[in-house]
Design an enzyme around this catalytic site. Structure first.
Site, short mmCIF file in Angstrom:
data_model
loop_
_atom_site.label_atom_id
_atom_site.label_comp_id
_atom_site.label_asym_id
_atom_site.label_seq_id
_atom_site.Cartn_x
_atom_site.Cartn_y
_atom_site.Cartn_z
N ASP A 1 32.80 55.14 48.25
CA ASP A 1 31.34 55.02 48.05
C ASP A 1 30.77 54.06 49.08
O ASP A 1 31.49 53.28 49.69
CB ASP A 1 31.03 54.52 46.63
N SER A 2 29.45 54.12 49.23
CA SER A 2 28.78 53.19 50.14
C SER A 2 28.87 51.75 49.62
O SER A 2 28.66 50.81 50.38
CB SER A 2 27.32 53.59 50.30
N CYS B 1 29.94 58.91 46.46
CA CYS B 1 28.58 58.68 46.95
C CYS B 1 27.85 60.01 47.11
O CYS B 1 28.29 60.88 47.87
CB CYS B 1 28.67 57.95 48.29
N ASN B 2 26.74 60.15 46.42
CA ASN B 2 25.96 61.39 46.52
C ASN B 2 25.43 61.59 47.93
O ASN B 2 25.41 62.71 48.44
CB ASN B 2 24.77 61.36 45.56
N GLU C 1 20.76 47.35 41.04
CA GLU C 1 21.59 46.28 41.61
C GLU C 1 21.09 44.90 41.17
O GLU C 1 21.85 43.94 41.10
CB GLU C 1 21.66 46.41 43.13
N CYS D 1 22.74 60.30 42.07
CA CYS D 1 22.96 59.03 42.77
C CYS D 1 23.90 58.20 41.90
O CYS D 1 23.76 58.20 40.67
CB CYS D 1 21.64 58.31 42.97
N THR D 2 24.81 57.50 42.57
CA THR D 2 25.83 56.74 41.85
C THR D 2 25.26 55.71 40.87
O THR D 2 25.89 55.37 39.89
CB THR D 2 26.69 55.97 42.85
N HIS D 3 24.07 55.19 41.17
CA HIS D 3 23.54 54.09 40.37
C HIS D 3 22.88 54.55 39.06
O HIS D 3 22.70 53.76 38.15
CB HIS D 3 22.49 53.31 41.17
#
Ligand code: DGL
Length: 274
Positions: A12-13, A75-76, A152, A187-189
């Site tokens: 992932d990023s 990561c999308n 975040e 999205c990962t978040h």
């Protein structure tokens, strides 16, 4: 292969992909994991195809060199922009998050009309739209760039985040998309925002978490790849998880815990030369 445990590499990023690792750990506890978070170069969501592709291939090579037998592109943005490039560069099977997410959404949507939310780059690539249209589903993609920094910041249950999400979703489900009945978290978040999004999305909408869909696909891939006996016998043992981060190890531990839901211990700093 005997009773050896497979090693799954997750890329992932940054920290967000830990939501995918979490889903993988729940479904495939009989594997070991190595996780690469490119925290020094995040966010990917505002970068170009060329840059994201180059970064992602470097990370994929790193994970392979450290023993990954399957690569999961959590990561999308990296999946949407560079899955083909990563797959061409890798020597092991590669699973991205877009196809599994689209397949789940197509299965869930009765009206065959879906909203996908993601980063600016994911949305501009139209990777989700293509994957959904190929399954006979009409898609509207909506970039929600403010959601990543809010997550975040830890504001997953915050009035500001709720208001931001309300505005984004009102736009996404407006103008001819009132009858869309699934919302893909592209999205990962966003899995961290699931309770909030459930409140804010129209009540008839099902939420599709591409992290969970991806874990199911990886599990199927592993069954094909490994002998059943070897795969099953070590179910008792706990997975070993090793983390690599390109920026601060301390920050990775701190933020990582929030995404994974438990302590992030074994973190090593990686310096990727440009
Ligand atoms: N991991 C990215 C994604 O899923 C979000 C964070 C970033 O932009 O790097 O699209």
């Amino acid at each position: 292969m005997g009773t050896r445990r497979p090693t799954i590499g997750v890329f992932d990023s940054g920290f967000g992909g830990l939501t995918v690792l979490k889903a993988l750990l729940e479904l495939i506890p009989e594997a070991d994991y190595i996780y690469f978070g490119d925290t020094a170069r995040l966010p990917y969501g505002s970068k170009s195809v060329e840059t994201v592709g180059r970064y992602a291939v470097e990370a994929a090579h790193y994970l392979e060199a450290h023993g990954a037998e399957v690569l999961v592109i959590a990561c999308n943005t990296a999946t949407a922009l560079a899955l083909d490039r990563i797959t061409a560069a890798a020597h092991v099977p590669v699973v991205g998050v877009v196809e599994p997410g689209a397949a789940s959404a197509a299965a869930v949507s009765k009206n065959k009309k879906v909203v996908v939310i993601g980063t600016e780059a994911t949305v501009s690539s139209h990777a989700y739209r293509r994957a959904l249209e190929a399954r006979g589903v009409e898609a509207r993609e909506k970039a929600c760039p403010l959601l990543v920094p809010l997550v975040e910041e830890g504001w997953v249950e915050h009035a500001v985040t709720e208001e931001v999400a309300r505005i984004y979703l009102a736009e996404a489900f407006g103008d001819g998309f009132h009858d869309a009945d699934a919302l893909v978290l592209g999205c990962t978040h966003y899995p961290l925002l699931k309770p909030l999004l459930h409140r804010v999305a129209p009540s008839h909408v099902s939420i599709v978490d591409s992290a969970e869909s991806t874990a199911r696909v990886v599990s199927e891939q592993l069954q094909k790849l490994l002998p059943p006996a070897g795969f099953q016998e070590e179910r008792r043992a706990l997975p070993r998880i090793k983390f690599f981060a390109t920026d601060s190890v301390e920050k990775f531990r701190r933020l990582g815990q929030r995404f994974l839901g438990h302590a992030v211990d074994d973190v090593q700093h990686v310096d990727l030369k440009e």
